[in-house]
Design an enzyme around this catalytic site. Structure first.
Site, PDB file in Angstrom:
ATOM      1  N   GLU A  10     -10.257  -5.298  35.841  1.00  0.00           N
ATOM      2  CA  GLU A  10     -10.126  -6.226  36.973  1.00  0.00           C
ATOM      3  C   GLU A  10      -9.185  -5.580  37.986  1.00  0.00           C
ATOM      4  OE1 GLU A  10      -8.885 -10.795  38.140  1.00  0.00           O
ATOM      5  OE2 GLU A  10      -7.947  -9.797  36.437  1.00  0.00           O
ATOM      6  N   HIS A  52      -1.674  -9.903  41.267  1.00  0.00           N
ATOM      7  CA  HIS A  52      -1.810  -8.447  41.147  1.00  0.00           C
ATOM      8  C   HIS A  52      -0.826  -7.738  42.079  1.00  0.00           C
ATOM      9  CE1 HIS A  52      -6.027  -8.330  39.185  1.00  0.00           C
ATOM     10  NE2 HIS A  52      -5.539  -9.552  39.070  1.00  0.00           N
ATOM     11  N   HIS A 106     -11.062 -11.160  43.733  1.00  0.00           N
ATOM     12  CA  HIS A 106      -9.934 -10.812  44.595  1.00  0.00           C
ATOM     13  C   HIS A 106     -10.491 -10.184  45.877  1.00  0.00           C
ATOM     14  CE1 HIS A 106      -6.683 -11.666  41.690  1.00  0.00           C
ATOM     15  NE2 HIS A 106      -7.624 -11.386  40.802  1.00  0.00           N
ATOM     16  N   ASN A 141     -10.587 -18.928  42.625  1.00  0.00           N
ATOM     17  CA  ASN A 141      -9.286 -18.257  42.592  1.00  0.00           C
ATOM     18  C   ASN A 141      -9.370 -16.889  43.257  1.00  0.00           C
ATOM     19  OD1 ASN A 141      -9.185 -19.792  39.512  1.00  0.00           O
ATOM     20  ND2 ASN A 141      -7.583 -20.186  41.004  1.00  0.00           N
ATOM     21  N   ALA A 142      -8.364 -16.576  44.081  1.00  0.00           N
ATOM     22  CA  ALA A 142      -8.252 -15.279  44.748  1.00  0.00           C
ATOM     23  C   ALA A 142      -9.458 -14.976  45.631  1.00  0.00           C
ATOM     24  CB  ALA A 142      -8.030 -14.166  43.719  1.00  0.00           C
ATOM     25  N   ASP A 192      -9.114 -24.872  32.922  1.00  0.00           N
ATOM     26  CA  ASP A 192      -7.888 -25.442  32.347  1.00  0.00           C
ATOM     27  C   ASP A 192      -7.329 -26.597  33.183  1.00  0.00           C
ATOM     28  OD1 ASP A 192      -6.949 -24.008  34.516  1.00  0.00           O
ATOM     29  OD2 ASP A 192      -5.478 -22.829  33.390  1.00  0.00           O
ATOM     30  N   HIS A 205      -5.872 -23.809  37.132  1.00  0.00           N
ATOM     31  CA  HIS A 205      -6.404 -22.796  38.043  1.00  0.00           C
ATOM     32  C   HIS A 205      -7.447 -23.397  38.987  1.00  0.00           C
ATOM     33  CE1 HIS A 205      -4.532 -20.004  35.207  1.00  0.00           C
ATOM     34  NE2 HIS A 205      -4.689 -19.057  36.122  1.00  0.00           N
ATOM     35  N   ASP A 224      -9.396 -16.132  30.665  1.00  0.00           N
ATOM     36  CA  ASP A 224      -8.393 -15.505  31.532  1.00  0.00           C
ATOM     37  C   ASP A 224      -7.020 -15.570  30.855  1.00  0.00           C
ATOM     38  OD1 ASP A 224      -8.067 -14.210  34.203  1.00  0.00           O
ATOM     39  OD2 ASP A 224      -6.665 -15.834  34.562  1.00  0.00           O
ATOM     40  N   GLY A 280      -2.090 -15.841  34.308  1.00  0.00           N
ATOM     41  CA  GLY A 280      -3.181 -16.143  33.393  1.00  0.00           C
ATOM     42  C   GLY A 280      -3.077 -17.525  32.781  1.00  0.00           C
TER      43      GLY A 280
END
Length: 376
Positions: free
Chosen positions: A129, A141, A194, A218-219, A246, A249, A271, A299
């Site tokens: 990733e 990141h 991303h 996400n991202a 979850d 996220h 993740d 994560g």
């Protein structure tokens, strides 16, 4: 010797089926039969009404147990992941390395190759990733390691890996066509993640040849009525898309929307990370999530079975369909043609769990590997 699993609710391919027995021969499912037709001289296993489903498949997980493979890759970390994930009913996974230094990427590749001869087998390969992502959507990141891919570097990594790199998340809008073409021709699953791609850019690369989108919502740029961005393109073109269920996220209402739009192309990933004080990613657990030292969400603390549970309890997805999202659909994306169903000719990789989503035991390659409540 054959084994017959009976008195169970079989969850497979969108259905729950009672009053049947699963016959296992070696490492495969031989047949699904009426209990009255169980062959003589077999091992009988009464599952006491528990659910029986195909083993779960996680295409994005960084660590399990006390060792964090994603940041400090090692043979020992992979061994711990295999054993720990089997205990959770996860019979296939891609060990994932997020954006990091070249040294760490090479360390992961070398660990995968060194471990392969002694692997149990549920370790299916690596998911890289990054580091070829868009710094504008870096999330947790580190920007100092984010870069544009070069064909020479990509070739060197793939050749060294000897088939261990199975999936790569990158920002397609920033990469040269020769890099994308090379990776696609190597049979590597390419996933947009991303990424800051516009709607027009995304329409040009989704399914052509980018097969998937990493951790939907996400991202990536949020959906906007004047700037539809990549999410609108994903909903229209329907590549495979992973999601982290979850409730942290991604809000459950947005998972419901994604399921409505993507149907059988939406699949679950954990993740999941582990707490660590080593390496680039200093994950710290806060309740049901992990954060970086600056508080950035990193994560998850999910297991795949918990993700299934959340989809059933909070997203109003049926149990059979939630199981598909954690088994059949990732198997299809990864071209695992004999995984993801409880049917004759499929691998005898199975999870047995109760109505509260507690795993009872895991069967892998036809044998009980981890056992919480029952004995075969």
């Amino acid at each position: 010797m054959l084994t017959a699993l009976y008195n169970t609710q079989i969850v497979s391919n969108g259905n729950i089926t009672g009053g049947k027995a699963v016959i296992i021969q070696g490492d495969q499912i031989l047949a699904i039969v009426d209990p009255a037709n169980i062959p003589a001289d077999v091992i009988h296993v009464d599952l006491n009404g528990a659910y029986l489903a195909p083993g779960l498949i996680d295409l994005q997980i960084y660590g399990a147990g006390s060792l964090y493979f994603g940041g400090v890759p090692s043979v020992e970390a992979l061994q711990q992941m295999e054993q720990g994930l089997l205990q959770q009913g996860c019979t296939g996974f891609f060990a994932t390395v997020a954006t990091n230094s070249n040294e760490v990427v090479l360390q992961a590749i070398n660990a995968a190759r060194a471990y392969r001869p002694t692997a149990i087998g549920n370790f299916l390969g690596l998911h890289l990733e990054g580091p070829y992502i868009n710094a504008l959507r870096k999330g947790a990141h580190p920007e100092k390691y984010i870069k544009k891919a070069t064909l020479a570097e990509v070739q060197s990594w793939i050749e060294l890996a000897g088939g261990e790199v199975k999936m790569m998340t990158l920002a397609p809008e920033l990469q040269d066509e020769e890099v994308i073409s090379y990776l696609h021709n190597q049979g590597i699953i390419l996933s947009s993640g991303h990424s800051n791609a516009t709607y027009t850019q995304a329409k040009a690369f989704l399914n052509n040849p980018i097969q998937a989108a990493t951790h939907l919502y996400n991202a990536m740029p949020p959906l906007h009525h004047r700037k539809p961005g990549i999410i609108a393109a994903i909903f229209e073109d329907k590549p495979y898309a992973s999601i982290i269920a979850d409730g942290l996220h991604v809000d459950y209402a947005m998972i419901r929307l994604a399921k409505h739009e993507l149907g059988d192309k939406l699949f679950l990933i954990s993740d999941a990370v582990t707490e660590t004080t080593e390496g680039t990613y200093l994950h710290k657990r806060q309740g049901d999530k992990y954060v970086m030292p600056d508080g950035t969400l990193s994560g998850s603390a999910l297991t795949m079975l918990t993700a299934v549970k959340n989809c059933v309890n909070h997203v109003n997805i049926s149990l059979p369909e939630a199981v598909n999202m954690a088994s059949l659909y990732p198997a299809q994306l990864a071209s695992l043609k004999t995984k993801g169903k409880v049917e004759a000719g499929y691998d005898a990789d199975l999870i047995i769990f109760d109505t509260e989503f507690n795993p009872a035991f895991t069967i892998y390659k036809g044998k009980t590997r981890y056992n919480n409540k029952h004995q075969l």
